[in-house]
Design an enzyme around this catalytic site. Structure first.
Site: not given
Length: 410
Positions: A77, A79, A140, A174-175, A197, A378
């Site tokens: 992904h 994002d 990520d 995705e997030e 991922d 994150h």
């Protein structure tokens, strides 16, 4: 350009997603990144390259064997998480990490320490990529993006490795749980795929949470506090009553493995009106359904005491992909064997979260998840060991080779 150079370039694109815009992609930076990747894929000579208006980028590496083998896909992904800024990311390589604390930012006193993150000690002697303590890193899932493109580049440069048709895709959002919503599975055309991922090296996942979100609203009545006896209804106090009625130990900070939870992620309130936002998670479908019913039961109890005060809305988000993977477990066997060939010990474990692969599996594309190598996603303490990224790239190459050999059974 090699794997690490790609990654260091990719993390400088600001692709933080935003669930409030209602757009796809949710932020313009994701499309800018997708356009950059499209140009790179064109330069590599890939075919069937498409980038749609929603930011879904797909491409093909044609087969170099005449064998009738499945088409395998690899997905990552675009994002990064809304939880922390991904703007002006300034990565740094810690060479041959000696152990102990890593000072990320001396001015702010931000330190990545094994006292807080003991998994650091697993990577002593390895080169690590870290942040400057002001942003997340973006491994990520830009590690996954870099690994997929670098693996394809490697296969192009090594035609002696026989492989079937390979499809790759990079999707937005995705997030915020929307990565697979507009993914065109039919256009992608793979028989099965893998999302790159996952986290720590060796992770192989084909089980994830069943997931729902609940909005619990409380209506109060405001009266001057000096004259409020038997008149005021404080919605915030009633909301607090609801919170403490849920099991104290069934929260993320007290659960692990297959244990589910209720997670309070938002509170907005005044005397007149308060809203709680929960996410509900459980690997077992029956327990998941019971969790939703428990919230509804508590809402009824509140309304018995305060008639008409509480309203609840629960919306399912995604389901455990295991149900869709079990009929095609050979794709897990392929991933296991590929990891072993790449010198990686497979760690088959449930995802304590979600993945685009779950939604894609329910859309007809079986899609387990493979490690991309990063840790502490994150946040400012995110890091990725370079050898883990190299091994992830090698796993992709090995999967392509194993499928191309025609030894897998579909």
């Amino acid at each position: 350009m090699n794997l690490i150079d790609r990654f260091l370039e990719y993390v400088k694109f600001d692709t933080q997603s935003d669930e409030l815009t209602g757009l796809t992609p949710s932020t313009p930076g994701q499309m800018i990144f997708a356009q950059h990747l499209k140009e790179e894929l064109e330069a590599l000579g890939l075919q069937e390259i498409t980038l749609d208006d929603n930011g879904y980028l797909m491409a093909t590496l044609p087969a170099n064997t005449s064998a009738d083998v499945p088409t395998v896909g690899f997905i990552a992904h675009l994002d990064t998480s809304p939880d922390m800024s991904g703007r002006h990311v300034s990565p740094r390589i810690v060479e041959k990490y000696p152990g102990g604390d890593i000072v990320l930012n001396e001015a702010t006193g931000t330190v990545l320490s094994p006292n807080d993150f003991p998994e650091l000690e697993h990577y002593v002697g390895q080169d690590l990529i870290v942040t400057d303590g002001n942003t997340l890193l973006g491994a990520d899932d830009k590690a996954g993006v870099a690994e997929i493109i670098s693996a394809v580049d490697y296969l192009i440069k090594h035609p002696e490795i026989k492989h079937g048709k390979i499809r790759i895709a990079f999707n937005p959002d995705e997030e915020i749980g929307r990565g697979a919503h507009k993914f065109d599975v039919e256009a992608f055309g793979a028989d099965f795929a893998y999302t790159m991922d996952g986290g720590e090296v060796g992770e192989l996942e084909f089980e994830n949470f069943n997931a729902a979100v609940a909005k619990v609203s409380f209506r109060g009545r405001n009266v001057h506090p000096g004259y409020a006896k038997h008149k005021m209804i404080n919605s915030m106090r009633i909301a607090n009553q609801f919170i403490i009625m849920l099991p104290r130990w069934e929260t993320p900070e007290h659960t692990e493995g297959y244990e589910g939870f209720y997670h309070l992620i938002g509170i907005e309130g005044t005397v007149e009106a308060t809203t709680l936002t929960y996410i509900i998670r459980d690997h077992d479908r029956d327990r998941f359904e019971r969790r939703k019913k428990e919230l509804e039961h508590l809402a009824r109890k509140i309304n018995n005491e305060f008639p008409g005060c509480c309203q609840i809305e629960i919306k399912d988000q995604y389901y455990n992909m295991r149900e869709k993977i079990e009929p095609v477990m050979y794709i897990i066997d392929i991933a296991r064997q590929a990891m072993e060939l790449a010198g990686v010990t497979p760690k088959v474990q449930p995802i304590r979260g979600g993945t685009d692969g779950a939604q894609l599996s329910y859309k007809g594309l079986p899609c387990p998840n493979i490690f991309a190598g990063g840790l502490n996603f994150h946040g400012r303490f995110e890091f990725v060991p370079i050898p883990s990224m190299e091994k992830a790239m090698n796993v992709i190459v090995q999967i392509a080779s194993l499928v191309g050999s025609g030894k897998c059974n579909g």
